[in-house]
Scaffold this active site. Sequence first.
Site, PDB file in Angstrom:
ATOM      1  N   LYS A 269       0.844  -1.191   0.000  1.00 29.80           N
ATOM      2  CA  LYS A 269       0.000   0.000   0.000  1.00 29.80           C
ATOM      3  C   LYS A 269       0.883   1.247   0.000  1.00 29.80           C
ATOM      4  CE  LYS A 269      -4.042  -1.738   2.543  1.00 29.80           C
ATOM      5  NZ  LYS A 269      -5.047  -1.468   1.500  1.00 29.80           N
ATOM      6  N   GLU A 341      -6.553  -9.341   0.509  1.00 31.16           N
ATOM      7  CA  GLU A 341      -6.323 -10.483   1.412  1.00 31.16           C
ATOM      8  C   GLU A 341      -7.531 -10.833   2.269  1.00 31.16           C
ATOM      9  OE1 GLU A 341      -5.704  -7.445   2.178  1.00 31.16           O
ATOM     10  OE2 GLU A 341      -6.570  -7.393   4.192  1.00 31.16           O
ATOM     11  N   ARG A 343     -10.688 -11.080   1.573  1.00 26.23           N
ATOM     12  CA  ARG A 343     -11.589 -12.063   0.956  1.00 26.23           C
ATOM     13  C   ARG A 343     -10.999 -13.467   1.021  1.00 26.23           C
ATOM     14  NH1 ARG A 343     -11.689  -8.751  -4.530  1.00 26.23           N
ATOM     15  NH2 ARG A 343     -11.292  -7.117  -2.988  1.00 26.23           N
TER      16      ARG A 343
END
Length: 489
Positions: A269, A341, A343
């Site tokens: 990120k 991640e 899910r």
Amino acid sequence: MIRLTTLSYRKPGMEMLALPVCEDADIHVDPLLQDILAQALALEEFSGEPKQQVVLFAPEGSGIKRCLCSGAGPKKTVDDETLRRFAGRAVKNAMAAKLQRLIIAVPSADALDMPTERIVKAIGEGACLANHLFGKYKAEEKQRPLGEILLRVEKRPSAALKALVRKVEIVCTATHQAREWVGTPSNDKVPAQLAAMVTKAARCPELKISVMDEAQLKKKKFGALLAVSVGSAHPSKLVEISYSPKNPKKTIVLVGKGVTFDTGGVNLKPSSGLELMKIDMAGAAAVAAAMIAVSKIKPKHRVVGVMPLVENMVSGSAIRPGDIVRSYAGKTVEIGNTDAEGRLILADAMAYAIKKYQPHTIIDLATLTGACIVGLGDKIAGVFSKDETLSDTIAASGQRTHERCWPMPLPEDYKKLLKSDLADINNMPSSRYGGAITAALFLSEFVGDSRWAHIDIAGPAFDKKGSDYCGPGATGFGVRLLCDLLEYL
Ligand code: BES
Ligand code: ZN
Ligand code: ZN
């Protein structure tokens, strides 16, 4: 501690009384309060408009040291949320004045045209929710929560009204607990630590608790979940908490996303705002806290909370984009993006919970997508379910609790966006539009034909500024929602 009282306003020594004031109607019946209100309304700066407030010191004839008159606006606009916010502001004022105790004047049901139960519940919630400070990392306490909040009613309260207040306190205290966990920095809540904190807080005769470690998860083939945690030095855990009454009507499973920190993995990120990703376990926190409330409220259903706890890190052992893993359900998943991640861990946890518990209804709560925040803003959660009755029931609980939930679609034709050339499904959609929907569609592939709803709480789990009844930071969103919902499933 919050309780009902019929104590006289004339009794000496009352530190602070808070009373809501409408700009166009008198909503209190006690003659002394009416006197006080007349004094307040005579002041130039106060007319009872929303958010206006004035403090009268030692009003004549009363035993009150400070009387906080707080504007509630026109009578017809007063609803549960107005009352929650009024009570929250009152508690914040009392805490700022470093008081131990606050008395709140509960307005008259007749005058307000609202049942006493609703008024007491809303005021109790606002007061209790506001009475929490996240201060465990400060050496010096500037403020403290109040020791006692009294709700002053006219008539001797019934047993039912007292039980209602007790329930409000249980659910709001559980909300504080969720805020504590979500607010805790990730270095103090790696999966093993979070599992230990949850286990400790939930331990009681009403709940059965079990924690699976990584060896067990490997043995049971939680391939998607383990793929997320393989890059972390801190092994994953799966916490299960179950409540079973004597003759349960239904089994309800609650699943909460528990990513103790989400770096994004190899698809790292951006650094701006990354520290916020400590909240990526807010779903698990809400489920764990709701289970603690459940143990005390004792609903008629069997309720099971399932919390997959992992840390999504970058390292030499982390999964890479393009890797293919085999999920618990047997489907293979191409990792199109290591930042999707949530899910992956939910897919495994839900498939496992469905197989083990065969629930009547399964609901997951997850800080799942930034896209949901783009769509609904940061105050409203997205609800996804093929069962319209279920999503409507959740939205209705959202309305009652003001933990707002908005039904979103699950269009079959969008499933093609999750196609993988090599595996059964890709965790990364091929389109950048509709990200909250494609995330929910991914989950839908792992719940079979179960009655399932997904609630994306990425927005409302956190409130940087804080509100009238919540400090800045974690909100504990979902605890009140789930507790309310359990009565309607
Ligand atoms: N934990 C994030 C979602 C999130 C974003 C929660 C902002 C709270 C605030 C989640 O794991 C994530 O990174 N989702 C990606 C999915 C994408 C890679 C398909 C997203 O939303 O961008
Ligand atoms: Zn992510
Ligand atoms: Zn995440």
